[in-house]
Scaffold this motif. Structure first.
Motif, PDB file in Angstrom:
ATOM      1  N   THR A 131       0.838  -1.198   0.000  1.00 61.42           N
ATOM      2  CA  THR A 131       0.000   0.000   0.000  1.00 61.42           C
ATOM      3  C   THR A 131       0.879   1.256   0.000  1.00 61.42           C
ATOM      4  O   THR A 131       2.094   1.177   0.124  1.00 61.42           O
ATOM      5  CB  THR A 131      -0.925   0.059   1.240  1.00 61.42           C
ATOM      6  OG1 THR A 131      -0.147   0.382   2.403  1.00 61.42           O
ATOM      7  CG2 THR A 131      -1.646  -1.258   1.464  1.00 61.42           C
ATOM      8  N   ASP A 132       0.232   2.408  -0.100  1.00 61.91           N
ATOM      9  CA  ASP A 132       0.937   3.696  -0.083  1.00 61.91           C
ATOM     10  C   ASP A 132       0.957   4.294   1.316  1.00 61.91           C
ATOM     11  O   ASP A 132       0.920   5.510   1.482  1.00 61.91           O
ATOM     12  CB  ASP A 132       0.286   4.661  -1.070  1.00 61.91           C
ATOM     13  CG  ASP A 132      -1.152   5.044  -0.672  1.00 61.91           C
ATOM     14  OD1 ASP A 132      -1.705   4.422   0.272  1.00 61.91           O
ATOM     15  OD2 ASP A 132      -1.719   5.952  -1.307  1.00 61.91           O
ATOM     16  N   ARG A 185      -5.517  -3.490  -2.865  1.00 63.49           N
ATOM     17  CA  ARG A 185      -5.872  -2.151  -3.357  1.00 63.49           C
ATOM     18  C   ARG A 185      -7.128  -1.629  -2.660  1.00 63.49           C
ATOM     19  O   ARG A 185      -7.245  -0.432  -2.366  1.00 63.49           O
ATOM     20  CB  ARG A 185      -6.085  -2.176  -4.871  1.00 63.49           C
ATOM     21  CG  ARG A 185      -4.823  -2.350  -5.697  1.00 63.49           C
ATOM     22  CD  ARG A 185      -3.861  -1.204  -5.481  1.00 63.49           C
ATOM     23  NE  ARG A 185      -2.775  -1.228  -6.447  1.00 63.49           N
ATOM     24  CZ  ARG A 185      -1.558  -0.803  -6.226  1.00 63.49           C
ATOM     25  NH1 ARG A 185      -1.249  -0.312  -5.035  1.00 63.49           N
ATOM     26  NH2 ARG A 185      -0.631  -0.842  -7.154  1.00 63.49           N
ATOM     27  N   HIS A 231      -7.399   4.864   3.702  1.00 58.46           N
ATOM     28  CA  HIS A 231      -7.595   6.294   3.444  1.00 58.46           C
ATOM     29  C   HIS A 231      -8.988   6.731   3.923  1.00 58.46           C
ATOM     30  O   HIS A 231      -9.122   7.762   4.596  1.00 58.46           O
ATOM     31  CB  HIS A 231      -7.470   6.576   1.951  1.00 58.46           C
ATOM     32  CG  HIS A 231      -6.074   6.628   1.442  1.00 58.46           C
ATOM     33  ND1 HIS A 231      -5.443   7.805   1.105  1.00 58.46           N
ATOM     34  CD2 HIS A 231      -5.167   5.641   1.215  1.00 58.46           C
ATOM     35  CE1 HIS A 231      -4.210   7.549   0.674  1.00 58.46           C
ATOM     36  NE2 HIS A 231      -4.021   6.240   0.735  1.00 58.46           N
ATOM     37  N   GLN A 258      -6.174  -0.554   0.827  1.00 54.85           N
ATOM     38  CA  GLN A 258      -5.512   0.751   0.776  1.00 54.85           C
ATOM     39  C   GLN A 258      -6.563   1.857   0.740  1.00 54.85           C
ATOM     40  O   GLN A 258      -6.457   2.859   1.465  1.00 54.85           O
ATOM     41  CB  GLN A 258      -4.617   0.831  -0.453  1.00 54.85           C
ATOM     42  CG  GLN A 258      -3.995   2.209  -0.664  1.00 54.85           C
ATOM     43  CD  GLN A 258      -3.021   2.216  -1.836  1.00 54.85           C
ATOM     44  OE1 GLN A 258      -1.909   1.743  -1.726  1.00 54.85           O
ATOM     45  NE2 GLN A 258      -3.465   2.747  -2.974  1.00 54.85           N
ATOM     46  N   LYS A 268       3.272   7.246   2.197  1.00 53.03           N
ATOM     47  CA  LYS A 268       2.831   8.518   1.633  1.00 53.03           C
ATOM     48  C   LYS A 268       1.632   9.062   2.403  1.00 53.03           C
ATOM     49  O   LYS A 268       1.552  10.263   2.693  1.00 53.03           O
ATOM     50  CB  LYS A 268       2.477   8.336   0.158  1.00 53.03           C
ATOM     51  CG  LYS A 268       2.014   9.600  -0.531  1.00 53.03           C
ATOM     52  CD  LYS A 268       1.705   9.344  -1.996  1.00 53.03           C
ATOM     53  CE  LYS A 268       1.217  10.602  -2.705  1.00 53.03           C
ATOM     54  NZ  LYS A 268       0.891  10.327  -4.142  1.00 53.03           N
TER      55      LYS A 268
END
Length: 355
Positions: A120-121, A336, A343, A339, A124
């Motif tokens: 995952t991000d 995905r 968020h 992730q 960031k």
């Protein structure tokens, strides 16, 4: 206060309990064993287990800056007589007084390539946030719980003791936190985080559970847990909570004990199992299973998670317990989507951490 439940899809029809249990158990592990057994390449950059074995000084050991906002450390567990590896995302400048978000991996415990950092991000996402994100990189197939007896394969995991007593003490001391916490998890650990919050009600202010099943005392819930544990590491859940029907299977059933979640900020989510935006060539997470396996196996598994999540949401409504629930109209059991949920859930978690 009336419950706040937001949903973008209607619940799908619940399959027969036994069939759901068999599917969930088998499919959970098909997803697990198909995940790449490759470690996050960043993990080799930091020393491991440099603390003196058996040293319980209430602090993190080998705290090392890897780069940007990523750190690594270990925390000693006296209950398991082991140093537990941690990945830690710290706020810029590492200020004192930040809260902590504990985030657990799934069936692989972060020991394989299927973990938050690799797929995952997350780095960031938290680069500009004033929060410590602590991710244990161990716990494969243990449900992050205290086992009642030693298992001949994996010993006697004592994760509840570690996560609710030993780790917070070390994190609060070494990172100079403000003592305010939330916890999140996906798949296997989505069950665990609800149980941890029930077991330690004063420790967490918020809980986020993505694509999990908040049922353990029913036959289908038991089958899923037993299958996950066995296929992950060949361990026996009789050594975890006893045989099916034993009191601990009810004690650790978040659905049965949902009333004990009152007062926490709750976020629950799942897809429906139908192919969605990420179930297409080129849009999968790094190292994901084949697209066909993600759609078929991950689809069936997410459908089971959807039924569990819908049932838990209904239970919370019945009890008048507020929760934010996101039931997507599509999506499989894959990274995905988790992730996206990380968020989407952050405003709920962040609000809990500001209490």
């Amino acid at each position: 206060m009336l419950p706040v439940v937001r949903s973008t899809a209607r619940a799908v029809r619940r399959p027969t309990a036994v069939l759901a249990g068999v599917l969930t158990a088998l499919l959970t592990l098909s997803v697990f064993v198909s995940s790449p057994a490759t470690a996050d390449p960043r993990s080799d950059a930091a020393p491991r287990n440099h603390a003196v074995p058996g040293s319980d000084d209430g602090r993190l050991h080998s705290l090392t800056h890897i780069g940007d906002n990523l750190w690594q450390a270990t925390a000693y567990s006296a209950a398991m007589d082991a140093e537990i590896p941690l990945s830690i995302i710290r706020p810029a400048g590492t200020p004192a007084g930040a809260p902590t978000f504990y985030l657990l991996n799934g069936a692989g415990g972060g020991e394989d390539g299927a973990n938050w950092l690799a797929q995952t991000d997350i780095l960031k996402l938290f680069a500009d946030k004033r929060v410590n994100v602590v991710i244990p990189q161990k716990g494969i197939g243990t449900y992050y719980t205290d086992w009642i007896r030693r298992d001949p394969v994996i010993g006697q995991p004592m994760w509840q003791t570690f996560l609710t007593r030993e780790l917070p003490r070390a994190v609060n001391t070494s990172l100079r936190t403000n003592g305010v916490n939330a916890i999140g998890g996906m798949s296997m650990s989505a069950t665990s985080v609800l149980n941890l919050a029930i077991a330690a009600p004063a420790l967490y202010q918020g809980v986020a559970a993505y694509s999990g099943c908040a049922r353990t005392s029913t036959l289908d819930g038991y089958s899923a847990v037993r299958g996950t544990v066995y296929m992950a590491n060949k361990a026996n859940t009789d050594n975890m909570w006893g045989p099916f029907g034993s009191p601990l299977w009810t004690k650790y059933d978040p659905y049965v004990n949902a009333h004990k979640l009152r007062g926490l900020s709750l976020y629950l989510s799942s897809g429906t199992g139908t192919a969605g935006r990420y179930d297409k060539p080129g849009l999968q997470a790094p190292g994901a299973p084949s697209l066909g396996e993600q759609v078929v196996v991950g689809g069936l598994l997410e459908a089971a998670a959807h039924n569990c999540t819908s049932a838990m949401a209904a239970r919370l409504r019945q009890l008048g317990i507020p929760a934010t629930v996101h039931l997507s109209d599509s999506g499989t059991h894959s990274w995905r989507y988790w992730q996206d949920e990380l968020h989407r859930s952050w405003p709920t978690v962040a609000a809990a951490l500001r209490r």
